[in-house]
Design an enzyme around this catalytic site. Structure first.
Site, PDB file in Angstrom:
ATOM      1  N   ALA A 186      81.522   3.655  99.425  1.00 45.94           N
ATOM      2  CA  ALA A 186      80.978   2.937 100.580  1.00 45.94           C
ATOM      3  C   ALA A 186      81.682   1.642 100.959  1.00 45.94           C
ATOM      4  O   ALA A 186      81.616   1.209 102.107  1.00 45.94           O
ATOM      5  CB  ALA A 186      79.500   2.634 100.311  1.00 45.94           C
ATOM      6  N   ALA A 187      82.309   0.987  99.996  1.00 42.95           N
ATOM      7  CA  ALA A 187      82.793  -0.366 100.267  1.00 42.95           C
ATOM      8  C   ALA A 187      84.090  -0.360 101.076  1.00 42.95           C
ATOM      9  O   ALA A 187      84.878   0.582 100.949  1.00 42.95           O
ATOM     10  CB  ALA A 187      83.019  -1.080  98.929  1.00 42.95           C
ATOM     11  N   PRO A 188      84.369  -1.354 101.921  1.00 43.95           N
ATOM     12  CA  PRO A 188      83.605  -2.586 102.110  1.00 43.95           C
ATOM     13  C   PRO A 188      82.407  -2.482 103.059  1.00 43.95           C
ATOM     14  O   PRO A 188      81.825  -3.499 103.438  1.00 43.95           O
ATOM     15  CB  PRO A 188      84.662  -3.529 102.692  1.00 43.95           C
ATOM     16  CG  PRO A 188      85.595  -2.648 103.448  1.00 43.95           C
ATOM     17  CD  PRO A 188      85.644  -1.368 102.665  1.00 43.95           C
ATOM     18  N   GLY A 189      82.019  -1.269 103.446  1.00 44.28           N
ATOM     19  CA  GLY A 189      80.706  -1.137 104.052  1.00 44.28           C
ATOM     20  C   GLY A 189      80.636  -1.043 105.563  1.00 44.28           C
ATOM     21  O   GLY A 189      79.539  -1.062 106.119  1.00 44.28           O
ATOM     22  N   LYS A 227      81.005   1.498 107.429  1.00 48.02           N
ATOM     23  CA  LYS A 227      80.234   2.680 107.842  1.00 48.02           C
ATOM     24  C   LYS A 227      78.794   2.586 107.327  1.00 48.02           C
ATOM     25  O   LYS A 227      77.878   3.060 107.985  1.00 48.02           O
ATOM     26  CB  LYS A 227      80.921   3.961 107.363  1.00 48.02           C
ATOM     27  CG  LYS A 227      82.283   4.106 108.000  1.00 48.02           C
ATOM     28  CD  LYS A 227      82.979   5.388 107.642  1.00 48.02           C
ATOM     29  CE  LYS A 227      84.429   5.338 108.071  1.00 48.02           C
ATOM     30  NZ  LYS A 227      85.274   4.448 107.252  1.00 48.02           N
ATOM     31  N   ASP A 274      80.131   2.501  94.975  1.00 51.07           N
ATOM     32  CA  ASP A 274      81.563   2.198  94.961  1.00 51.07           C
ATOM     33  C   ASP A 274      81.921   1.633  93.586  1.00 51.07           C
ATOM     34  O   ASP A 274      81.091   1.031  92.922  1.00 51.07           O
ATOM     35  CB  ASP A 274      81.952   1.189  96.051  1.00 51.07           C
ATOM     36  CG  ASP A 274      83.420   1.335  96.460  1.00 51.07           C
ATOM     37  OD1 ASP A 274      83.687   1.895  97.536  1.00 51.07           O
ATOM     38  OD2 ASP A 274      84.312   0.911  95.682  1.00 51.07           O
ATOM     39  N   ARG A 298      85.132  -5.275  96.582  1.00 51.19           N
ATOM     40  CA  ARG A 298      84.820  -4.614  97.856  1.00 51.19           C
ATOM     41  C   ARG A 298      83.306  -4.453  98.011  1.00 51.19           C
ATOM     42  O   ARG A 298      82.766  -4.552  99.108  1.00 51.19           O
ATOM     43  CB  ARG A 298      85.519  -3.259  97.926  1.00 51.19           C
ATOM     44  CG  ARG A 298      87.019  -3.390  98.139  1.00 51.19           C
ATOM     45  CD  ARG A 298      87.732  -2.079  97.915  1.00 51.19           C
ATOM     46  NE  ARG A 298      87.505  -1.091  98.948  1.00 51.19           N
ATOM     47  CZ  ARG A 298      88.306  -0.895  99.993  1.00 51.19           C
ATOM     48  NH1 ARG A 298      89.369  -1.616 100.138  1.00 51.19           N
ATOM     49  NH2 ARG A 298      88.037   0.041 100.881  1.00 51.19           N
ATOM     50  N   ASP A 351      83.492   9.255 102.451  1.00 52.44           N
ATOM     51  CA  ASP A 351      84.645   8.599 103.093  1.00 52.44           C
ATOM     52  C   ASP A 351      85.598   8.301 101.933  1.00 52.44           C
ATOM     53  O   ASP A 351      85.629   7.200 101.397  1.00 52.44           O
ATOM     54  CB  ASP A 351      84.158   7.319 103.790  1.00 52.44           C
ATOM     55  CG  ASP A 351      85.256   6.626 104.561  1.00 52.44           C
ATOM     56  OD1 ASP A 351      86.255   7.289 104.890  1.00 52.44           O
ATOM     57  OD2 ASP A 351      85.119   5.417 104.838  1.00 52.44           O
ATOM     58  N   CYS A 386      91.378   8.436 105.795  1.00 52.13           N
ATOM     59  CA  CYS A 386      92.335   7.868 106.755  1.00 52.13           C
ATOM     60  C   CYS A 386      93.752   8.223 106.306  1.00 52.13           C
ATOM     61  O   CYS A 386      94.679   7.438 106.491  1.00 52.13           O
ATOM     62  CB  CYS A 386      92.134   6.368 106.932  1.00 52.13           C
ATOM     63  SG  CYS A 386      92.293   5.432 105.413  1.00 52.13           S
TER      64      CYS A 386
HETATM   65  N1  SAM Z   1      83.421   3.762 103.628  1.00 52.40           N
HETATM   66  C1  SAM Z   1      84.128   2.493 103.546  1.00 52.40           C
HETATM   67  C2  SAM Z   1      83.962   1.730 104.844  1.00 52.40           C
HETATM   68  O1  SAM Z   1      83.775   2.364 105.895  1.00 52.40           O
HETATM   69  O2  SAM Z   1      84.038   0.505 104.823  1.00 52.40           O
HETATM   70  C3  SAM Z   1      85.570   2.671 103.163  1.00 52.40           C
HETATM   71  C4  SAM Z   1      85.747   3.453 101.896  1.00 52.40           C
HETATM   72  S1  SAM Z   1      87.393   3.500 101.314  1.00 52.40           S
HETATM   73  C5  SAM Z   1      88.099   4.698 102.313  1.00 52.40           C
HETATM   74  C6  SAM Z   1      87.241   4.319  99.797  1.00 52.40           C
HETATM   75  C7  SAM Z   1      86.476   3.570  98.735  1.00 52.40           C
HETATM   76  O3  SAM Z   1      86.337   4.438  97.617  1.00 52.40           O
HETATM   77  C8  SAM Z   1      87.116   2.308  98.207  1.00 52.40           C
HETATM   78  O4  SAM Z   1      86.278   1.221  98.446  1.00 52.40           O
HETATM   79  C9  SAM Z   1      87.238   2.553  96.702  1.00 52.40           C
HETATM   80  O5  SAM Z   1      86.939   1.413  95.939  1.00 52.40           O
HETATM   81  C10 SAM Z   1      86.197   3.628  96.484  1.00 52.40           C
HETATM   82  N2  SAM Z   1      86.333   4.491  95.296  1.00 52.40           N
HETATM   83  C11 SAM Z   1      87.443   4.866  94.627  1.00 52.40           C
HETATM   84  N3  SAM Z   1      87.120   5.688  93.617  1.00 52.40           N
HETATM   85  C12 SAM Z   1      85.770   5.863  93.657  1.00 52.40           C
HETATM   86  C13 SAM Z   1      84.842   6.595  92.873  1.00 52.40           C
HETATM   87  N4  SAM Z   1      85.236   7.353  91.859  1.00 52.40           N
HETATM   88  N5  SAM Z   1      83.541   6.505  93.203  1.00 52.40           N
HETATM   89  C14 SAM Z   1      83.135   5.748  94.242  1.00 52.40           C
HETATM   90  N6  SAM Z   1      83.963   5.024  95.001  1.00 52.40           N
HETATM   91  C15 SAM Z   1      85.271   5.087  94.727  1.00 52.40           C
END
Ligand code: SAM
Length: 445
Positions: A264-267, A269, A287, A292, A333, A386
């Site tokens: 979810a981070a940095p959030g 969405k 996350d 983040r 995401d 992305c």
């Molecule tokens: N959904 C976010 C937004 O709209 O702001 C962006 C998400 S970003 C594409 C992917 C995220 O996945 C990163 O913040 C990363 O830290 C997290 N991540 C990486 N491995 C993960 C895991 N095993 N479980 C949960 N989150 C993870």
């Protein structure tokens, strides 16, 4: 081509920014810190030095190859200050047509900086290198791979992958990854309206343009100081690209629903979904990245969204923590190569690695499996990234669909282009003036 004229502080600021950029991400923050120290930030000299800095970031892979040729050593084993100085000096000599005065500054003054930051011997070695090899250095690619990298400023394996996907359109796509996008914000309609923000931005001298695809997204030409902007500080606008905003619109969570945002981070969405749910229901946001996650908490706090429960945990553990079949909507995401955002993160290009793509697609698949477990029958899950790479997108979905006959792809009929398997969708930087994005909407039968 006019000769480049630099002053000593400009060169020092560049070397320091390049050095810091190895540790501080995004590289823009490293640049800002070094430029402030040398009195460049925000001044007359800033645009020129900034352009050179981003030139170095874009050429990094090629500059490393030159360093190897000149020193005979892998750049990564060199002292970091020496490495940063060589990258900076080579960028100026090979790509920037320096004046004689600038060339002189690249010799002893740079050697002095290196001596000061490392050891006098390293400075002396640099001075000798400058005289014998650096000052007249010319780069010539010596293989097909090197030629590809020199032409596209991207790893050759990556260019080949894009070529497999796009054929003749490859050059156009890659060119578009160099064109900076306008600033893009999404209006928090729980706090204000698109009209009001458009008016406010006009008052601030901007020319806002409302997106036709995501109607609460507004774009305008930068720069824009978010820290000083009251509408940002009060949570009325959130930084977000159109393609990202579309993700939550496609998933369409409704008030009262239970939603899991698995990465979810940095959030951006999470906040958007909270808004679409009119702050009613529950969002469980996972996350693994603490920093983040802190940003996520700030964003939802600023936006007055209070239905989010955060978990600093691996999304793959979510079904065990929350239970199975509990969610009406799940957003995956997924963490990805992020190559669809290269126009915003130019130095990312040389960190792209085929091994990493493989690792990521495994994690993406596992997160998707976890998300599926969380989903109720009749519920919907959006998988998105992305990245532009098939391995992180269609391939993950094909593998998933083979295993789950209770999964149905809900056809996405636009507004962007169809993906490489029917029903999925892709936003392309060269076609849609936004970041590259992939979407697959699944329903549990
Ligand atoms: N959904 C976010 C937004 O709209 O702001 C962006 C998400 S970003 C594409 C992917 C995220 O996945 C990163 O913040 C990363 O830290 C997290 N991540 C990486 N491995 C993960 C895991 N095993 N479980 C949960 N989150 C993870």
């Amino acid at each position: 081509m006019t000769k480049l004229l630099l002053e000593k502080e400009m060169i020092y600021a560049l070397i320091e920014a390049v050095r810091l950029a190895e540790e501080i991400k995004p590289s823009q923050d490293a640049k800002r810190r070094a430029f402030r120290k040398y009195g460049i930030l925000g001044g007359k000299r800033d645009p020129l030095v900034t352009a050179i800095f981003y030139g170095i970031m874009k050429h990094l892979g090629i500059l490393n190859r030159m360093i190897k040729e000149i020193t005979g050593a892998e750049p990564l084993i060199l002292d970091p200050w020496f490495r940063a100085a060589l990258r900076t000096v080579l960028e100026i000599i090979v790509f920037r047509n320096p004046s004689q005065k600038t060339l002189k500054l690249l010799d002893k003054p740079v050697a002095e900086l290196i001596s000061h930051k490392t050891h006098p011997y390293t400075g002396m070695y640099y001075h000798k290198l400058f005289e014998t090899k650096l000052k007249n250095y010319k780069y010539k690619p010596s293989s097909e791979d090197e030629e590809i990298e020199y032409k596209y400023l991207l790893p050759s394996w990556y260019v080949r992958k894009i070529r497999e996907l796009l054929g003749n359109e490859t050059d156009e796509l890659i060119r578009s990854l160099d064109i900076p996008l306008p600033i893009s914000v999404r209006v928090n309609t729980l706090k204000t309206s698109v009209d009001k923000i458009v008016k406010q931005l006009k008052k601030e001298g901007k020319q806002p343009e409302v997106s036709k695809i995501a109607p609460t997204v507004i774009r305008f030409k930068g720069p824009y100081n978010f820290e000083k902007s009251p509408i940002w500080r009060k949570g009325m606008i959130i930084m977000q690209e159109e393609a990202s905003a579309l993700a939550s619109l496609i998933l369409a969570p409704e008030p009262g629903m239970t939603v899991v945002d698995i990465a979810a981070a940095p959030g951006g969405k999470t906040e958007h979904m909270g808004e679409l749910m009119k702050n009613q229901g529950a969002i469980y946001a996972f996350d693994v990245n603490k920093l983040r996650m802190q940003r996520l908490k700030q964003i939802i706090r600023r936006a007055d969204i209070n239905i989010v429960k955060t978990y600093l945990r691996d999304g793959r553990e979510a079904p065990r923590i929350l239970g199975e079949e509990i969610a009406d909507r799940v957003l995956v995401d997924a963490p990805c190569s992020s190559d669809g955002t290269l126009m915003k993160n130019p130095d990312l290009r040389w960190r792209l690695r085929p091994e990493k793509v493989e690792e990521l697609s495994k994690l993406q698949y596992e997160l998707l499996e976890a998300g599926w477990k969380l989903l109720r029958k009749g519920g919907r899950l959006l998988y998105c990234t992305c990245s532009l790479l098939r391995e992180e997108n269609e391939d993950v979905i094909v593998r998933f669909l083979k295993k789950h006959d209770n999964a149905r792809l809900v056809e996405l009929k636009g507004p962007y282009s169809p993906g490489f398997i029917p029903g999925t969708m892709r936003a392309w930087p060269h076609k849609h003036r936004t970041i590259g994005f992939f979407y697959a909407l699944l329903e549990k039968k």
